[in-house]
Design an enzyme around this catalytic site. Structure first.
Site, PDB file in Angstrom:
ATOM      1  N   SER A 119       0.823  -1.200   0.000  1.00 22.85           N
ATOM      2  CA  SER A 119       0.000   0.000   0.000  1.00 22.85           C
ATOM      3  C   SER A 119       0.862   1.257   0.000  1.00 22.85           C
ATOM      4  CB  SER A 119      -0.914   0.008   1.216  1.00 22.85           C
ATOM      5  OG  SER A 119      -0.163  -0.242   2.378  1.00 22.85           O
ATOM      6  N   HIS A 140      -2.512  -2.809  -6.415  1.00 24.14           N
ATOM      7  CA  HIS A 140      -2.970  -2.540  -5.047  1.00 24.14           C
ATOM      8  C   HIS A 140      -4.483  -2.657  -4.941  1.00 24.14           C
ATOM      9  CE1 HIS A 140      -3.526   0.414  -1.513  1.00 24.14           C
ATOM     10  NE2 HIS A 140      -3.302  -0.791  -1.060  1.00 24.14           N
ATOM     11  N   GLU A 152      -5.495  -0.258  -7.941  1.00 23.17           N
ATOM     12  CA  GLU A 152      -4.522   0.713  -8.450  1.00 23.17           C
ATOM     13  C   GLU A 152      -3.424  -0.091  -9.133  1.00 23.17           C
ATOM     14  OE1 GLU A 152      -4.404   4.431  -5.362  1.00 23.17           O
ATOM     15  OE2 GLU A 152      -3.608   2.564  -4.589  1.00 23.17           O
ATOM     16  N   ASN A 190      -4.153   6.106  -0.793  1.00 25.36           N
ATOM     17  CA  ASN A 190      -3.591   6.339   0.537  1.00 25.36           C
ATOM     18  C   ASN A 190      -2.963   7.714   0.683  1.00 25.36           C
ATOM     19  OD1 ASN A 190      -4.440   4.050   1.837  1.00 25.36           O
ATOM     20  ND2 ASN A 190      -2.687   2.838   1.195  1.00 25.36           N
TER      21      ASN A 190
END
Ligand code: CAA
Length: 284
Positions: A119, A140, A152, A190
């Site tokens: 991540s 991801h 992602e 994130n």
């Protein structure tokens, strides 16, 4: 290259989720976990998730059986030799990831693509540990993988266009909406989510409002499925702390600085749902 067989390293929450959605889409999965106990636990988790889908009428028994038949659990890493793609979803720590990639590089066929489900760690650094940096990218997924629609796909400065396109096609094949991102800490989601969660903890720490009011504020005011403190409990306080550390080390920006309350809770073992306690009590 069409991806037909996928190796999954690490059979925890993310690895099992990725295996489930991929197997459901007809991809042959070889799930590698060195410890038979963890392998069995992962297979049981998939079984339970599929049983729940059958119960809810989202899947029939035939599709459930076909999905399970597409998954083979192995404790020997050499079984990944013929995979077209290997996705790593082991502990979020660079050292064991690099060690695993070095090993895989000598085992898995040369044309195969390697992808990390990290991540926040550097995909470029992991790719550099192999002799195939052009066939290396990030994939991801989000928790819970069977529910969250996004993946992602991360391209480093070394990833070839062919590998990147194959990884994107794989993401679409398993039913996800693909967003592309360059290799930068936190990628898209994130980078935006972690400062928001850290700010919610800062608001609680400053006594701005109660945990319930902070969570209800964002759930009812912004239509989020979970409030930020509930979501931090769901993801794991240690995970958010760890991502915060990595992002702060890279950007040196106060947005990413972990608040003292988060650090104390992590040190005290109040890691969220998985620990039975975080911002809320899950012991019952
Ligand atoms: N596996 C499969 N299906 C699941 C599931 C799981 N683990 N958990 C929930 N579901 C399904 C349920 O079956 C249900 O389906 P139906 O609507 O078709 O009946 C649906 O999801 C809703 O579930 P519930 O009714 O049990 O519970 P809920 O409405 O409270 O939803 C939730 C639970 C889906 C987790 C929802 O609260 C949610 O979307 N939360 C936000 C999750 C999120 O933001 N995840 C991303 C975290 S960030 C991350 O993962 C990346 C990182 O790097 C940190």
């Amino acid at each position: 290259m069409e991806i037909k067989t996928v190796g999954i390293c690490g059979f925890g929450q993310m690895g099992t989720g990725i295996a489930e959605v991929s197997a459901k889409a007809g991809v042959e999965i070889i799930a590698y976990e060195p410890d038979q106990k963890f392998l069995d636990k992962g297979l049981a988790r998939i079984n339970k998730s599929l049983a729940r889908a059958v119960e809810k009428g989202k899947m029939d028994e035939t599709a459930k059986t076909a999905t399970l038949e597409n998954i083979t659990g192995v404790t020997d890493v050499n079984a990944l030799v013929d995979c077209d793609l290997v996705i790593e979803a082991i502990v979020e720590n660079l050292e064991p990831k690099i060690e695993l990639y070095e090993k895989l590089d000598g085992i898995v066929k040369k044309e195969a693509i390697f992808a990390s489900n990290t991540s926040s760690l550097s995909i470029t650094q992991m790719a550099a540990a192999t002799k195939r940096p052009e066939q290396f990218c990030g994939l991801h997924f989000f928790n819970p993988v069977p529910v969250m629609r996004l993946v992602e796909v991360i391209k480093t400065i070394s990833t070839s266009e062919a590998a990147f396109e194959a990884a994107k096609a794989f993401g679409e094949k398993v039913g996800k909406v693909v967003v592309s991102c360059k290799d930068t800490p936190g990628f898209i989601v994130n980078r935006l989510l972690v400062p928001y969660l850290l700010d919610a903890i800062r608001a609680l720490e400053a006594g701005v409002a109660t945990r319930e009011d902070i969570d209800n504020g964002m759930k009812l005011g912004c239509g989020h499925p979970m409030g930020p403190l509930e979501l931090t409990d769901f993801i794991g306080l240690d995970t958010i702390y760890y991502i915060g550390e990595i992002m702060y080390a890279e950007f040196k920006h106060g947005h990413y600085a972990n608040p003292p309350l988060l650090k104390s809770m992590v040190l005290a073992g109040k890691l969220g749902r998985k620990a039975g306690e975080g911002f809320y009590d899950y012991s019952k």
